[in-house]
Enzyme design. Structure first.
Site, PDB file in Angstrom:
ATOM      1  N   HIS A   4      -5.061  -6.225 -11.062  1.00  0.00           N
ATOM      2  CA  HIS A   4      -4.349  -7.236 -10.282  1.00  0.00           C
ATOM      3  C   HIS A   4      -4.012  -8.452 -11.135  1.00  0.00           C
ATOM      4  CE1 HIS A   4      -6.367  -4.735  -7.236  1.00  0.00           C
ATOM      5  NE2 HIS A   4      -5.315  -5.017  -6.474  1.00  0.00           N
TER       6      HIS A   4
ATOM      7  N   GLU B 284       0.817  -1.211   0.000  1.00  0.00           N
ATOM      8  CA  GLU B 284       0.000   0.000   0.000  1.00  0.00           C
ATOM      9  C   GLU B 284       0.850   1.260   0.000  1.00  0.00           C
ATOM     10  OE1 GLU B 284      -2.891  -0.244  -0.764  1.00  0.00           O
ATOM     11  OE2 GLU B 284      -3.367  -2.309  -0.250  1.00  0.00           O
TER      12      GLU B 284
END
Length: 764
Positions: A455, A362
């Site tokens: 992803h 993140e």
């Protein structure tokens, strides 16, 4: 795309996305983890140096003062303005300044660029090249209409509780290389997994068409992971308690969002935090604070980076975050707006999503946002996710926590999908299979990557990084068995994970832009490897070969790489001109030789240009040999077919690229019986394009007369066109050169890959 303004730029192979023909094994394989050899072409002092806040501010202020002159020197228009965003300084004094761009005061999305300056020498990396001009900056579509359209689009894309508190802003949309006046609307709400949503919707200001829609809250996926007993930073308070504020890492704060989504600062009486179980609310806070600490230290120790934005400022972590009151968030995410990470407690509210690799993933999104700003369209989102995975793995190995043994798996202990598996395996991403959200990570690049879920597309970059760090084949690392295949079935020698991370970090912070795709990432990492180790180094070749291992670009064998050979069929009686494009990491010129080419063809020894007119049809077992100045050779063997062309049937099977919004022209020589062409001339065309029916096709007769073959439309999705058309050519003579002209008439709002005219023929 790199435009050279002076002699500073290092050489790099074209970033084509096709693999070279497999014909051998890589030269000089190196052991995994060995220090890359640095050759004489490495730029001394290429590594970035840490910048104090004062020095960074000085460089940015200097860039701002010089921005008007810089814009003029780059040939930008009078309406364009450069705004310095970030700066990197190398040890040798080279300064890389990243600029955002405006046009008539409007932000240009996809118009960013990086200026690389060393003394009087300069190169420039553009996110998009092309003249930036608009007929008007007045929107025909009102802002209210754009807002309504954006809300509808966001809802259709899965954003719940959608709202647009701020008015749409006028922007220039440059992502496709063609400037378009547009509205950008920021729609907030909640994603399907409960994460906050910040969706940016771009709407054509003339037609009202939605040009793009992308989610800006970057999310990783996981449930729980604990690092055991760890050291974290806290700060004593005036009342004798301690607050979870890390004073050594920019004042990073860890907040409890279980009661208030904005978060309440964690405090404690004895400075001993959590009990290692999910039942203690502080445990998740410990993991989050530890992840932030390790990520900060990794970027600081390895690259001299002073925090996520390189400005010494700490971010904020919010744990026990809820997607809505009483409903736990099953995810984790990074948000630029609050410069913060939010961690949920899993779908059941009992498994905090606070693992080290998730935290590092993140926060790397934050680093990417502060540097390259990888965008939300095409392959850039997948590359963004992949770089976060790469740095997350690097942070795990840096931390070397025995409770979280470093590996090349993403969220391996979180059981996100309820199957006990990681969400991505970096050595072979497809091992993860189809996830609960309906995608399987890609092992290799395909042309469809630009359209697939981010992803899923991240698998390409993950696989590249593993190959670059560890190499291909079977091996065991920290007790985990890996087996990494390559697209071209040839081995790749790794350079070690630390040096792989060094290459990726420099590429990200110096050479990538908001529109970088995987081909561009290849170019950027090759430039970074040339800076750090030299363009003649094993490391440079390893970067190229790791990309070739995932079907991006060309491989070096015996220090020689070549573009895929243009060996589609030729035709008798039709002139041929095809060039072999090769390069070597060894200095000096290349020479070319060939054996058993189609009868009538020969290769120029110095240029690699194959020319001539085939005289006999058949299949020829041909080969081309490329030799560098050091005496290294590489042989490319293939069967080359010569088709019969003559009599009533004439064909040109040479493949031509149809440029986006451009024109492709293919010649065909008629040498038959003279006279007028027939009124029922048959024109057979084979081509591919995302919207093949949007191609305009014309036949140009030997005397220049244009004979229409195919008009525009119908407007349907047709990726290939294989048709025979009948045209009246009775007004022109047959003898001479005919030309088929294909014009890409796709509307400018579509950013598509170029098409290809595969072959065409005339039947008289």
């Amino acid at each position: 795309m790199v435009i050279t303004a002076a002699a500073l730029a290092v050489s790099a192979l074209p970033a084509s996305a096709g693999a070279a023909s497999p014909d051998g094994t890589s030269g000089n394989p190196r052991s995994v983890g060995a220090l890359p050899q640095i050759d004489a072409t490495a730029r001394a002092g290429a590594r970035a140096v840490p910048l104090s806040p004062a020095r960074r501010r000085q460089l940015l202020d200097r860039a701002a003062d010089a921005a008007p002159d810089t814009a003029r020197s780059l040939g930008l228009g009078s309406h364009e303005t450069l705004i310095p965003k970030n700066v990197v300084e190398d040890a040798d004094g080279t300064v890389h300044t990243r600029y955002d761009r405006t046009y008539a005061g409007l932000p240009v999305l996809g118009g960013d660029l990086v200026v690389h300056q060393q003394g009087g020498s300069r190169t420039v990396t553009y996110a998009a090249q092309g003249e930036l001009t608009l007929g008007t900056t007045t929107a025909e579509v009102p802002a209210a209409t754009a807002r309504k359209s954006a809300l509808s689009k966001a809802s259709a894309e899965g954003t719940r509780k959608a709202d647009a508190h701020d008015a749409p802003r006028r922007v220039v949309w440059m992502m496709g290389g063609r400037p378009t006046l547009a509205w950008e609307t920021v729609v907030t709400g909640v994603q399907q997994d409960g994460s906050p949503s910040e969706r940016h919707v771009v709407t054509d200001a003339a037609s009202g068409t939605v040009l793009a829609s992308a989610e800006h809250v970057k999310s990783a996926q996981g449930n729980s992971l604990h690092g055991g007993r760890v050291t974290i930073g806290s700060t004593p308070q005036a009342d004798g308690t301690y607050a979870l504020i890390d004073p050594e890492r920019g004042g990073h704060r860890t907040l409890d969002s279980s009661v208030d989504s904005r978060g309440v600062l964690f405090t404690d009486d004895d400075d001993v935090w959590g009990d290692g179980t999910p039942s203690d609310p502080q445990t998740a806070a410990v993991d989050a604070a530890y992840g932030a600490r390790m990520t900060w230290d990794f970027f600081k120790d390895r690259f001299g980076r002073n925090g996520i934005a390189d400005d010494g400022r700490g971010s904020t972590s919010r744990v026990h975050y809820e997607q809505s009151r009483g409903v736990p968030l099953a995810n984790a995410n990074w948000q630029d707006g609050c410069f913060c990470m939010s961690y949920g407690d899993g779908a059941d509210g009992q498994h905090p999503v606070t693992s080290l690799d998730i935290a590092a993933h993140e926060m790397t999104h934050g680093v990417t946002s502060a540097t390259a700003g990888l965008g939300d369209f095409g392959e850039s989102p997948g590359l963004n996710e992949a770089i976060s995975d790469m740095m997350a793995a690097a942070v795990e190995f840096y931390a070397d926590n025995p409770h979280d043994v470093p590996d090349y798996m993403v969220a391996e202990l979180d059981d996100l999908h309820g199957d006990g598996k990681p969400i991505r395996y970096m050595d072979r991403p497809s091992k993860a299979g189809v996830s609960a959200v309906g995608y399987a990570p890609l092992d290799y690049w395909t042309p469809e990557a630009r359209w697939k879920e981010a992803h899923m597309v991240a698998g390409i970059g993950d696989h590249f990084f593993y190959l670059l760090a560890e190499g291909s084949g079977q091996k065991t690392i920290n007790g985990v068995d890996y087996e990494s295949p390559t697209y071209d079935k040839l081995p790749v020698a790794g350079i070690g994970r630390s040096d792989a991370a060094e290459v990726v970090y420099r590429a990200l912070t110096v050479y990538m832009t908001s529109t970088t795709d995987y081909a561009g990432a290849r170019t950027a990492t090759l430039q970074a490897a040339a800076d750090l180790y030299g363009s003649q180094s094993d490391a440079y070749e390893a970067v190229a070969n790791a990309w070739a291992g995932v079907n991006v670009g060309n491989r070096f064998v015996n220090h020689i790489a070549a573009d895929p050979l243009p060996t589609e069929p030729v035709a008798t009686g039709q002139p041929v001109s095809r060039r072999i494009r090769a390069s070597s990491t060894r200095p000096g010129p290349l020479t070319y030789s060939a054996r058993k080419l189609p009868l009538g063809l020969s290769v120029d020894r110095a240029t690699g240009l194959i020319t001539g007119t085939p005289r006999k049809a058949g299949d020829y077992p041909s080969s081309v040999v490329v030799t560098d100045a050091a005496g290294d050779t590489r042989t490319f063997s293939f069967t080359w077919t010569a088709l019969e062309s003559g009599g009533h049937f004439f064909v040109n099977p040479t493949r031509y690229v149809i440029p986006q919004w451009g024109v492709a022209e293919s010649p065909l020589v008629y040498k038959g019986k003279p006279g007028k062409a027939p009124s029922d001339l048959k024109v057979t065309v084979d081509l591919d394009h995302g919207f093949s029916n949007a191609m305009l096709i014309d036949l140009i007769a030997p005397d220049g007369t244009v004979v229409p073959v195919k008009p525009w439309g119908p407007w349907v999705l047709t990726p290939e066109l294989h048709e025979t058309y009948t045209v009246d050519a009775s007004a022109v003579t047959k003898t001479g050169t005919w030309t088929l002209r294909v014009t890409d008439a796709t509307p400018g709002l579509y950013d598509l890959d170029p098409g290809h005219l595969q072959r065409w023929s005339l039947t008289f």
